[in-house]
Scaffold this motif. Sequence first.
Motif, PDB file in Angstrom:
ATOM      1  N   TRP A   1       0.838  -1.203   0.000  1.00  0.00           N
ATOM      2  CA  TRP A   1       0.000   0.000   0.000  1.00  0.00           C
ATOM      3  C   TRP A   1       0.872   1.252   0.000  1.00  0.00           C
ATOM      4  N   GLN A   2       1.902   1.241   0.827  1.00  0.00           N
ATOM      5  CA  GLN A   2       2.785   2.404   0.928  1.00  0.00           C
ATOM      6  C   GLN A   2       3.523   2.661  -0.381  1.00  0.00           C
ATOM      7  N   MET A   3       4.032   1.606  -0.988  1.00  0.00           N
ATOM      8  CA  MET A   3       4.769   1.765  -2.242  1.00  0.00           C
ATOM      9  C   MET A   3       3.871   2.290  -3.350  1.00  0.00           C
ATOM     10  N   VAL A   4       2.661   1.730  -3.434  1.00  0.00           N
ATOM     11  CA  VAL A   4       1.726   2.199  -4.461  1.00  0.00           C
ATOM     12  C   VAL A   4       1.315   3.645  -4.180  1.00  0.00           C
ATOM     13  N   GLN A   5       1.042   3.960  -2.925  1.00  0.00           N
ATOM     14  CA  GLN A   5       0.651   5.332  -2.571  1.00  0.00           C
ATOM     15  C   GLN A   5       1.737   6.331  -2.947  1.00  0.00           C
ATOM     16  N   GLN A   6       2.996   5.975  -2.689  1.00  0.00           N
ATOM     17  CA  GLN A   6       4.103   6.875  -3.017  1.00  0.00           C
ATOM     18  C   GLN A   6       4.128   7.195  -4.505  1.00  0.00           C
ATOM     19  N   GLN A   7       4.052   6.139  -5.325  1.00  0.00           N
ATOM     20  CA  GLN A   7       4.130   6.358  -6.764  1.00  0.00           C
ATOM     21  C   GLN A   7       2.864   7.014  -7.316  1.00  0.00           C
ATOM     22  N   TRP A   8       1.718   6.639  -6.759  1.00  0.00           N
ATOM     23  CA  TRP A   8       0.461   7.239  -7.206  1.00  0.00           C
ATOM     24  C   TRP A   8       0.449   8.737  -6.908  1.00  0.00           C
ATOM     25  N   GLY A   9       0.944   9.104  -5.742  1.00  0.00           N
ATOM     26  CA  GLY A   9       1.001  10.519  -5.388  1.00  0.00           C
ATOM     27  C   GLY A   9       1.889  11.304  -6.330  1.00  0.00           C
ATOM     28  N   LEU A  10       2.999  10.696  -6.735  1.00  0.00           N
ATOM     29  CA  LEU A  10       3.904  11.371  -7.662  1.00  0.00           C
ATOM     30  C   LEU A  10       3.272  11.495  -9.051  1.00  0.00           C
ATOM     31  N   VAL A  11       2.566  10.452  -9.464  1.00  0.00           N
ATOM     32  CA  VAL A  11       1.881  10.515 -10.757  1.00  0.00           C
ATOM     33  C   VAL A  11       0.823  11.615 -10.753  1.00  0.00           C
ATOM     34  N   MET A  12       0.052  11.692  -9.658  1.00  0.00           N
ATOM     35  CA  MET A  12      -1.018  12.673  -9.570  1.00  0.00           C
ATOM     36  C   MET A  12      -0.482  14.108  -9.504  1.00  0.00           C
ATOM     37  N   SER A  13       0.743  14.251  -8.979  1.00  0.00           N
ATOM     38  CA  SER A  13       1.324  15.594  -8.889  1.00  0.00           C
ATOM     39  C   SER A  13       2.107  15.965 -10.138  1.00  0.00           C
ATOM     40  N   GLY A  14       2.140  15.028 -11.097  1.00  0.00           N
ATOM     41  CA  GLY A  14       2.830  15.309 -12.346  1.00  0.00           C
ATOM     42  C   GLY A  14       4.301  14.946 -12.314  1.00  0.00           C
ATOM     43  N   ALA A  15       4.779  14.367 -11.193  1.00  0.00           N
ATOM     44  CA  ALA A  15       6.183  13.981 -11.093  1.00  0.00           C
ATOM     45  C   ALA A  15       6.355  12.560 -11.595  1.00  0.00           C
ATOM     46  N   ASN A  16       7.536  12.273 -12.068  1.00  0.00           N
ATOM     47  CA  ASN A  16       7.836  10.913 -12.510  1.00  0.00           C
ATOM     48  C   ASN A  16       8.605  10.229 -11.393  1.00  0.00           C
ATOM     49  N   GLY A  17       7.910   9.395 -10.621  1.00  0.00           N
ATOM     50  CA  GLY A  17       8.539   8.770  -9.468  1.00  0.00           C
ATOM     51  C   GLY A  17       9.363   7.553  -9.797  1.00  0.00           C
ATOM     52  N   LEU A  18       9.311   7.093 -11.032  1.00  0.00           N
ATOM     53  CA  LEU A  18      10.076   5.917 -11.401  1.00  0.00           C
ATOM     54  C   LEU A  18      11.094   6.297 -12.474  1.00  0.00           C
ATOM     55  N   SER A  19      12.363   6.069 -12.207  1.00  0.00           N
ATOM     56  CA  SER A  19      13.361   6.317 -13.234  1.00  0.00           C
ATOM     57  C   SER A  19      13.436   5.153 -14.210  1.00  0.00           C
ATOM     58  N   ALA A  20      12.977   3.991 -13.769  1.00  0.00           N
ATOM     59  CA  ALA A  20      12.891   2.827 -14.658  1.00  0.00           C
ATOM     60  C   ALA A  20      11.735   1.963 -14.201  1.00  0.00           C
ATOM     61  N   PHE A  21      10.903   1.555 -15.145  1.00  0.00           N
ATOM     62  CA  PHE A  21       9.726   0.786 -14.764  1.00  0.00           C
ATOM     63  C   PHE A  21       9.403  -0.194 -15.873  1.00  0.00           C
ATOM     64  N   SER A  22       9.405  -1.476 -15.564  1.00  0.00           N
ATOM     65  CA  SER A  22       9.090  -2.487 -16.564  1.00  0.00           C
ATOM     66  C   SER A  22       8.355  -3.628 -15.903  1.00  0.00           C
ATOM     67  N   ILE A  23       7.102  -3.858 -16.307  1.00  0.00           N
ATOM     68  CA  ILE A  23       6.335  -4.963 -15.751  1.00  0.00           C
ATOM     69  C   ILE A  23       6.969  -6.292 -16.158  1.00  0.00           C
ATOM     70  N   SER A  24       7.336  -6.427 -17.428  1.00  0.00           N
ATOM     71  CA  SER A  24       7.845  -7.710 -17.911  1.00  0.00           C
ATOM     72  C   SER A  24       9.181  -8.064 -17.281  1.00  0.00           C
ATOM     73  N   ASP A  25      10.033  -7.058 -17.046  1.00  0.00           N
ATOM     74  CA  ASP A  25      11.351  -7.325 -16.461  1.00  0.00           C
ATOM     75  C   ASP A  25      11.325  -7.272 -14.940  1.00  0.00           C
ATOM     76  N   VAL A  26      10.162  -7.007 -14.364  1.00  0.00           N
ATOM     77  CA  VAL A  26       9.991  -6.939 -12.916  1.00  0.00           C
ATOM     78  C   VAL A  26      11.038  -6.021 -12.299  1.00  0.00           C
ATOM     79  N   SER A  27      11.114  -4.809 -12.801  1.00  0.00           N
ATOM     80  CA  SER A  27      12.042  -3.850 -12.217  1.00  0.00           C
ATOM     81  C   SER A  27      11.259  -2.690 -11.622  1.00  0.00           C
TER      82      SER A  27
END
Length: 218
Positions: free
Chosen positions: A170-196
């Motif tokens: 919950w905390q991890m999702v909340q952190q990234q969701w908050g950044l997305v909603m504020s227009g910030a890019n909270g992930l410098s690298a994100f890949s579902i298939s590579d699980v990163s």
Amino acid sequence: MERKSLLAGNALTTLEDVMDFIRLDPKDEAIPDAAKNQLERLINAASSYIETMTGRRFGRQTYQEDHYGSGSQELCLEQYPIIRILRITDRENGKDMDPNSYSVSEMGAIGVVYRDEGWASRGYVGGLSNDQIADKRYLRVEYTAGYILPKDATQGQPSDLPYDLQYIVWQMVQQQWGLVMSGANGLSAFSISDVSWTFDKELSSQVQEVINKYLRWS
């Protein structure tokens, strides 16, 4: 058209619980499907990140593993908590060991199968003195291990996944969701298939402490 869930098989929480945690009403029909899809992708990524970092699989499933004899009374399996041992087979003679000769009642929660007689070490010999030069993986263990995940829970079988694991998702999702909603890019690298899951912002100490608590040991 009803929205199809994107939750992966190893998701450690549900969309409804995450939405409740970040103060979104799961029953609010005004929330677009795209937002729910994004949240489920974040749940999947966080769950896979936790499993990768701990070296474990938390959902309940059946495994088959080949093991060396430990030479002691304790045999450490890769996944836990152990729910039941289906069979342990001596691969050299093809015979199943007597299930009454071993137990997981004492240490199955940490992945250990105990046997009074011990798990004899066997190996390949060589050299002039016929010393053992390599161990044999002669034990084949089939077993069920893991927790009932929240998404798989029923009234008869409620989830038994520890709440601290759910909470850090919950905390991890909340952190990234908050950044997305504020227009910030909270992930410098994100890949579902590579699980990163590479953070621009560091994980909280609480999240890291829980991950450390569930690191696989063996």
